[in-house]
Scaffold this motif. Structure first.
Motif, PDB file in Angstrom:
ATOM      1  N   MET A  56       0.828  -1.193   0.000  1.00 56.93           N
ATOM      2  CA  MET A  56       0.000   0.000   0.000  1.00 56.93           C
ATOM      3  C   MET A  56       0.872   1.257   0.000  1.00 56.93           C
ATOM      4  SD  MET A  56      -2.711   1.109   2.985  1.00 56.93           S
ATOM      5  CE  MET A  56      -3.362  -0.564   3.042  1.00 56.93           C
ATOM      6  N   ARG A  57       1.875   1.283   0.881  1.00 59.52           N
ATOM      7  CA  ARG A  57       2.758   2.450   0.979  1.00 59.52           C
ATOM      8  C   ARG A  57       3.586   2.635  -0.298  1.00 59.52           C
ATOM      9  NH1 ARG A  57       2.878   0.994   6.597  1.00 59.52           N
ATOM     10  NH2 ARG A  57       4.462  -0.598   6.196  1.00 59.52           N
ATOM     11  N   GLU A  58       4.073   1.523  -0.839  1.00 54.61           N
ATOM     12  CA  GLU A  58       4.880   1.629  -2.055  1.00 54.61           C
ATOM     13  C   GLU A  58       4.057   2.171  -3.224  1.00 54.61           C
ATOM     14  OE1 GLU A  58       8.123   1.334  -2.332  1.00 54.61           O
ATOM     15  OE2 GLU A  58       8.179   0.968  -0.166  1.00 54.61           O
ATOM     16  N   ALA A  59       2.803   1.713  -3.327  1.00 54.80           N
ATOM     17  CA  ALA A  59       1.932   2.200  -4.402  1.00 54.80           C
ATOM     18  C   ALA A  59       1.641   3.694  -4.236  1.00 54.80           C
ATOM     19  CB  ALA A  59       0.626   1.402  -4.412  1.00 54.80           C
ATOM     20  N   GLN A  60       1.444   4.114  -2.983  1.00 50.88           N
ATOM     21  CA  GLN A  60       1.192   5.534  -2.725  1.00 50.88           C
ATOM     22  C   GLN A  60       2.415   6.376  -3.090  1.00 50.88           C
ATOM     23  OE1 GLN A  60       0.143   5.015   1.376  1.00 50.88           O
ATOM     24  NE2 GLN A  60      -2.065   5.056   0.994  1.00 50.88           N
ATOM     25  N   LYS A  61       3.593   5.874  -2.741  1.00 49.85           N
ATOM     26  CA  LYS A  61       4.827   6.580  -3.107  1.00 49.85           C
ATOM     27  C   LYS A  61       4.959   6.704  -4.623  1.00 49.85           C
ATOM     28  CE  LYS A  61       7.652   5.224   0.895  1.00 49.85           C
ATOM     29  NZ  LYS A  61       8.839   4.438   1.314  1.00 49.85           N
ATOM     30  N   ALA A  62       4.655   5.613  -5.315  1.00 47.63           N
ATOM     31  CA  ALA A  62       4.775   5.612  -6.780  1.00 47.63           C
ATOM     32  C   ALA A  62       3.837   6.633  -7.416  1.00 47.63           C
ATOM     33  CB  ALA A  62       4.487   4.210  -7.323  1.00 47.63           C
TER      34      ALA A  62
END
Length: 463
Positions: free
Chosen positions: A109-115
């Motif tokens: 979830m966090r990685e997708a938000q960062k992307a």
């Protein structure tokens, strides 16, 4: 104002940090100023890192500082049923919910938000809402309980130190309040505790400012009265970085071991972020009379070891000699020295305390009365000449029958000076080097009169 109730809530994952000790002092002084109560709570929900040794060290530090608490110590791990009950009340009221996200899902979830260039945070996928279909409950996953943080509006409070602070609810996400193992998180436990313990004023480090919006929303969700919050600035070390357990700080008890007096430490800690005019030295009673919560600074305080040592020196100079004797004797015994009960320790402290900034330095001076001394080779070569040794032998003979008082010792010294045609430094300095192991001391007649006569005579006769 209702009765003031403050608290200090250290985590027993190490020693009592100086910053926490200062916060404890502010909380204690504020409660005492207003005739209120001061509570000690042990926040031991970090089960993996909490230890009984740390608890005992915290209690010892509080006792040494004289920060008496009216209630406690209260342990969070003994209140798990209470936290669970409150969490269930929040769930029943639609203000909290179960979340089954795995750590892997949260990372993704966090990685997708960062992307996507978004702020990272929980996306609310398990938060119930009208018409929303929740994911299927996965097998074998123990849920956490999350607080349904308000999605609109601002959290506003008037901080006792920083003034008005406002944070929009969109800046904070749904906080985990209970972990899968049933242990509450910090922000939830502290709210339930402060509510149950009727805490009216919370002083704490300003690293907690970001926790405060969640806590205020939890208080409101529970219908609990809000305490007043005061976030005090951090303490900076000599290098300008935050003083912390992990960076250079030592325990409160380490200062006791190093020879500091508790009243000096309280005085110094109070001046780290608070002031009363230009007063530098003040009593505990004065602090309580003055500490009304105002005059707390907004900027970080700088730890100054030299200033603390100076403050401690002022208190040692003003201290009762009998008290100093009782404090310094264990330090001498710890060095393997024998200190007879008949030794005039109080008189020794009276003579030397003006030269000492710590009890350890005082013990350094007093050690010469009870153990062997050895002057530096340079001092011996310069001062213990053949002529000086002869004069010291003559002084030994003169002192055998002398009255054992400063006046008696002085008379014996003057007789030797007259007989040999010497000036006082020609006898006094070699005398200090031989008997005291150093070339400078307070008035030598006063020093010698404090020695056991047999010890002094043996040293003189060795000249």
């Amino acid at each position: 104002m209702s009765q003031v109730r403050t608290r200090i809530a250290p985590s027993p994952t190490g020693f009592l940090h100086l910053g926490t000790a200062r916060t404890a002092l502010f909380s204690w002084a504020y409660a005492r100023h207003h005739g209120g109560q001061f509570v000690l709570r042990i926040e031991d929900t970090d089960v993996a890192r909490s230890t009984q040794d740390s608890v005992e060290q915290i209690l010892a530090s509080m006792h040494w500082l004289g920060l008496e608490y009216d209630e406690g110590p209260i342990y969070q791990m003994q209140r798990l049923e209470r936290y669970q009950a409150v969490a269930q009340e929040l769930i029943a009221a639609g203000k909290a919910y179960y979340c089954y996200c795995t750590p892997e899902e949260l990372n993704a979830m966090r990685e997708a938000q960062k992307a996507r260039g978004e702020k990272t945070g929980y996306d609310g996928r398990w938060r119930p809402a009208p018409g929303k279909t929740l994911p299927a409950i996965p097998e074998g996953v123990k849920p956490v309980i999350r607080f349904a943080n308000p999605e609109e509006g601002d959290v506003v409070w008037n901080d006792l130190v920083k003034g008005p602070i406002s944070i929009n609810n969109r800046e904070i996400d749904d906080l985990i309040i209970v972990r899968p193992d049933g242990v509450p998180t910090y922000n939830f436990a502290v709210v339930v505790d402060d509510w149950d313990m009727q805490i009216t004023h919370v002083f704490r480090g300003d690293e907690h400012v970001n926790n405060t919006p969640w806590q205020i929303n939890l208080f409101r969700a529970l219908g609990a009265p809000l305490p007043a919050f005061g976030h005090v600035p951090i303490i900076l070390g000599d290098d300008g970085l935050k003083l912390s357990k992990r960076r250079g700080a030592v325990s409160v008890t380490a200062y006791e071991e190093a020879g500091y007096l508790p009243e000096a430490m309280l005085n110094y800690l109070a001046r780290l972020g608070w002031s009363h005019g230009d007063d530098e030295i003040f009593s505990r009673e004065q602090l309580v009379a003055w500490f009304d919560g105002s005059h707390l600074t907004k900027s970080p305080a700088q730890w100054d070891a030299a200033k603390l040592e100076w403050v401690n020196g002022q208190y040692i100079k003003a201290a009762d000699d009998a008290r100093l004797a009782a404090l310094v004797k264990p330090r001498l015994l710890k060095r393997g020295l024998t200190v007879p009960d008949t030794a005039p320790l109080a008189a020794m402290c009276a003579l030397f305390k003006d030269r000492c900034n710590t009890l350890e330095v005082l013990a350094d001076w007093l050690a010469m009365f009870f153990g062997s001394v050895q002057a530096s080779e340079a001092d011996q070569t310069q001062h213990l000449t053949e002529g000086a040794r002869a004069a010291l032998q003559e002084l030994a003979a003169a002192l055998k029958e002398a009255e054992w008082t400063p006046a008696g010792v002085s008379a014996a010294m003057k007789a030797v000076l007259t007989a040999r045609g010497l000036k006082m430094p020609q006898l006094a300095i070699p005398l200090r080097v031989l008997v005291c192991g150093r070339s400078q001391t307070p008035a030598i007649d006063q020093v010698l009169a404090l020695f056991d006569r047999e010890i002094l005579m043996a040293r003189l006769q060795s000249a």
